[in-house]
Design an enzyme around this catalytic site. Structure first.
Site, PDB file in Angstrom:
ATOM      1  CD  GLU A 217      -1.408  -2.295   2.162  1.00  0.00           C
ATOM      2  OE1 GLU A 217      -2.201  -2.834   2.942  1.00  0.00           O
ATOM      3  OE2 GLU A 217      -0.212  -2.650   2.030  1.00  0.00           O
TER       4      GLU A 217
ATOM      5  N   GLY B 206      20.516  -3.520 -20.419  1.00  0.00           N
ATOM      6  CA  GLY B 206      19.673  -4.641 -20.827  1.00  0.00           C
ATOM      7  C   GLY B 206      18.205  -4.338 -20.959  1.00  0.00           C
TER       8      GLY B 206
ATOM      9  CD1 TRP C  60      19.600 -10.142  -4.804  1.00  0.00           C
ATOM     10  CD2 TRP C  60      19.155  -9.606  -6.922  1.00  0.00           C
ATOM     11  NE1 TRP C  60      20.220  -8.942  -5.064  1.00  0.00           N
ATOM     12  CE2 TRP C  60      19.965  -8.592  -6.354  1.00  0.00           C
ATOM     13  CE3 TRP C  60      18.754  -9.481  -8.243  1.00  0.00           C
ATOM     14  CZ2 TRP C  60      20.373  -7.478  -7.075  1.00  0.00           C
ATOM     15  CZ3 TRP C  60      19.157  -8.361  -8.959  1.00  0.00           C
ATOM     16  CH2 TRP C  60      19.951  -7.370  -8.386  1.00  0.00           C
TER      17      TRP C  60
ATOM     18  CB  CYS D 137      23.493  -3.311  -8.838  1.00  0.00           C
ATOM     19  SG  CYS D 137      22.516  -3.709 -10.282  1.00  0.00           S
TER      20      CYS D 137
ATOM     21  CD  GLU E 249      26.904   3.191  -8.424  1.00  0.00           C
ATOM     22  OE1 GLU E 249      26.989   4.416  -8.567  1.00  0.00           O
ATOM     23  OE2 GLU E 249      27.567   2.557  -7.608  1.00  0.00           O
TER      24      GLU E 249
ATOM     25  CG  HIS F 137      19.062   3.238  -9.325  1.00  0.00           C
ATOM     26  ND1 HIS F 137      20.243   3.074 -10.010  1.00  0.00           N
ATOM     27  CD2 HIS F 137      18.586   1.995  -9.095  1.00  0.00           C
ATOM     28  CE1 HIS F 137      20.468   1.773 -10.162  1.00  0.00           C
ATOM     29  NE2 HIS F 137      19.475   1.108  -9.621  1.00  0.00           N
TER      30      HIS F 137
ATOM     31  CB  CYS G 227      21.247   0.108 -13.178  1.00  0.00           C
ATOM     32  SG  CYS G 227      20.963  -1.487 -12.349  1.00  0.00           S
TER      33      CYS G 227
END
Length: 749
Positions: free
Chosen positions: A16, A426, A555, A638, A660, A689, A721
């Protein structure tokens, strides 16, 4: 005993906060509406924790963007460029995290770095010569008061002063010691105001204590706390640590006049040993016994065996770290009960903490019996063929021939790219239309033929656009992919996917890590169809785009029944099969992203190689070791601190690596030069970002700075990125400037 947690997820059960905040960013709702929605969400979360029977409830663990940024704003560690913007406090706060570009000015976002060894990112404040540390914010007080009005006397949470200084940046000419007195005074003012409001205890998060500490760092810590604790303003102080053990400062820590110490008994290798050596009877020990990072059920028998060895008299059971690193609840998942029973998300971890407390108090026998039954049988079987394949690997399987220098010459002749070749990382923007088509396809509302036609049309459009602006190495845009890990996991055996298992990554961005349930093998070719299609639409090279094995592991929520090394090797063999299929299909440049390589590097240097790099780097090499010398292997990393592992990165033996580097002011370049880095590099020339578009000349200046440190023949020009989360107009405008800047730089060579 009593129970607590270090922190709770803040995005909400159904994200939310993310959706409301994004409406605010799009100016669809007012600041007041955003703040009201956030207040309602906090009340909901506090009520959940209360109803689960947790006796000490934290506050101020909520954040509109990042808790570290909250601390910077609270203590006025805000650059003058942002202070001077004629904006509201909330707008300035978001400008620090996202940058600002509008009629009131143009400022870049602060740097962003990984939060220790997690996939969460924090915003890095900067202490400048003119920084005046003082109490400037009120969020911590407002949220304590909110909870109090709900009948809850919470324990406010705040980044501790040592970790705040350790993880911040400093302008040249200033250092942490310069701000000790003003920072201590500001913290004591926080103490006083909280005590005045009725608080009894404050939690200071000092995760930086679990890292290797120099003598100077220990001295800074003791100087801060001796001064801070000299006047606690009537508050009890809980010094909370997590992500490891505090072996470097334990003896000093237990002698400080803090009232409670929080230690990690999950990731802290030496925590139990330290505590068994003695813990003060006049302090409370907060025992981090339920894993705040992984989603597997706690084994109560193992946890109780640890608890029985702890000599401390006053104990509070808690999570090993904040629960923001796990999804909200399993209640909204659709797994079969036989699977679901093995998982505990944040809400379920509250149950586990309460159960363990009850069992220790002679209650909870039913919970203990059910838990024993869960762990009594093997959860999953083995893939014998895969285990045999791994057992048969030799040194040759991890070695690519010929050596890099010879390959570099072969590839230069094969591709005939200009100096400073341009490419992207990418992905291209995933618009509402792209997401809607994917959802319709998943629901069966769009046929395979219709969905394929849409993807082909979208790829054609972006291939042509890249050709039109004269990119050198193209990408297909990854429009068929939802997430760089989940997309691969859906085509691998041994993976499970939650429906609503979102975890905060940075700002309002969430990721949905898949769960590694069993042995991993590739089921079918994953990327070949669309990569080879894109290559067929142009004479320029198109990169195949894969996620590397270490990143897929890092991840995901990993298994706990086999080592992460073995799990990673399984994934590496699956990705290796994909690399070879791409090569066979005519894709000659293949990018294997290891965005999260640095992420799980142990926090203590002594553990780096044996516990991690000695198998993580070979796992990457295994993936590409058998491709032809004229196939060019790229990788991408990253936001992380890379400077201390440059030799290990070079040893990955990729042909090109993109980092990065822009948002962290190209700090890595000096280290590349010092270490004689051999791999060709693309140190991202602008920060994706943030929604801002780089100014005229900004990219030119960045390229000039890169070329001052790295030989031009080694340099690629790219963003820092993937562009999946950006809008199309800002993406195209930024990339046009990138290509123009690269061409201008070529003319100066």
């Amino acid at each position: 005993m009593s129970t607590t947690i270090i922190g709770f997820p803040r995005l909400g059960e159904f994200r939310e906060l993310k959706f409301t905040t994004e409406k605010y960013f799009r100016k669809e709702i007012s600041e007041e509406e955003l703040l009201a929605a956030a207040k309602d969400l906090r009340a909901k979360h506090w009520n959940i924790v209360k109803e689960k029977g947790i006796t000490e409830i934290p506050s101020n663990d909520f954040s509109h963007y990042d808790n570290f940024l909250d601390a910077a704003f609270l203590f006025n560690v805000v650059p003058a460029s942002v202070q001077n913007l004629d904006l509201s406090d909330l707008e300035r706060y978001f400008a620090l995290g996202r940058g600002y570009q509008g009629e009131k000015g143009d400022v870049r976002a602060l740097p962003m770095k990984k939060w220790f060894n997690t996939n969460y990112h924090y915003i890095v404040p900067k202490f400048e010569k003119d920084t005046q540390v003082k109490l400037a914010g009120h969020k911590i007080f407002d949220e304590f008061q909110e909870a109090k009005e709900l009948g809850l006397n919470t324990r406010p949470v705040l980044v501790g002063p040592f970790t705040f200084l350790q993880l911040s940046d400093f302008e040249e000419g200033v250092k942490a010691d310069d701000f000790v007195d003003s920072l201590v005074a500001a913290y004591q003012e926080v103490f006083a105001k909280l005590a005045e409001l009725g608080a009894t205890r404050i939690q200071l998060d000092e995760a930086a204590l679990v890292k290797d500490l120099t003598a100077e760092e220990k001295a800074l810590f003791l100087n801060l706390y001796n001064k801070l604790l000299a006047d606690k303003k009537g508050l009890e102080v809980l010094l909370q640590t997590y992500f490891g053990d505090v072996r470097d400062v334990y003896a000093d820590l237990v002698n400080l006049p803090v009232d409670a110490i929080g230690l990690d008994f999950v990731e802290g290798k030496k925590t139990l040993e330290l505590v068994k050596g003695g813990f003060p009877a006049d302090k409370t020990l907060y025992v981090g016994i339920v894993n705040g990072k992984n989603i597997w059920r706690n084994n109560y028998e193992k946890s109780l065996a640890v608890l029985e060895q702890i000599p401390a008299e006053n104990i509070v059971l808690t999570s090993s770290c904040s629960l923001l690193h796990v999804p909200f609840t399993t209640a909204n998942e659709e797994f079969e009960p036989a699977l679901l029973n093995h998982f505990a998300f944040a809400v379920e971890k509250l149950d586990e903490i309460r159960d363990l407390d009850a069992i220790r108090n002679g209650q909870g026998s039913e919970a203990l019996a059910a838990n024993k039954e869960l762990f009594a049988t093997e959860r999953v079987g083995e893939n014998a063929e895969l285990r045999a394949r791994i057992a048969g690997l030799t040194d040759a399987d991890y070695t690519r021939l010929p050596a890099f220098a010879e390959r570099e010459a072969i590839q230069e002749e094969a591709f005939k790219l200009p100096a400073l070749p341009t490419t992207t990382i990418g992905s291209f923007p995933q618009t509402k239309e792209v997401r809607a088509k994917r959802l319709a396809y998943r629901k069966g509302e769009l046929s395979q033929k219709e969905y394929d036609a849409f993807l082909a049309e979208t790829i054609d459009e972006w291939i042509k656009w890249q050709e039109d602006i004269d990119f050198d190495v193209l990408v297909h845009g990854e429009f068929e992919r939802n997430d760089m890990v989940e997309y691969f996991g859906q085509n691998l055996s041994g993976y499970l996917f939650s429906k609503n298992g979102w975890v905060q990554s940075y700002g309002m961005r969430g990721v949905k890590p898949p769960i590694i349930w069993g042995d991993v093998t590739r089921l079918n070719p994953i990327t070949v169809k669309w990569s080879s299609y894109a290559q067929s639409r142009t004479n320029k090279p198109v990169k195949g785009m894969l996620t590397g094995p270490v990143t897929i592991l890092n991840w995901s929520f990993p298994r706990e029944d086999i080592s992460i090394k073995d799990s990673t090797l399984q994934i590496a063999l699956a990705i290796k099969d994909e690399v070879l299929d791409l090569e066979a299909a005519g894709v000659k440049i293949i990018q294997i992203d290891e965005a999260a390589l640095r992420e799980k590097l142990p926090l203590r240097r002594s553990d780096w190689y044996e516990d991690y790099l000695d198998w993580a780097i070979p796992a990457f090499r295994l993936v590409h070791s058998t491709v032809a010398p004229d196939t060019q292997i790229h990788t991408h990393m990253c936001y992380s601190e890379f400077t201390d592992i440059i030799p290990a990165i070079d040893n990955m033996d990729a042909d090109v690596i993109s980092f990065e580097a822009n948002r962290s002011n190209l700090e890595i370049l000096d280290e590349l030069k010092a270490k004689n880095f051999q791999t060709e590099v693309g140190p991202g020339v602008y920060d994706i970002h943030s929604p801002r578009v780089p100014n005229e000349g900004e990219i030119d200046n960045t390229i000039e700075a890169i070329l001052a440190k790295v030989p031009s023949k080694k340099v690629w020009i790219n963003p820092d990125c993937g562009l999946k989360t950006r809008g199309i107009p800002e993406t195209k405008e930024s990339l046009i400037r990138l290509v123009e800047a690269a061409k201008a730089a070529r003319e100066k060579l």
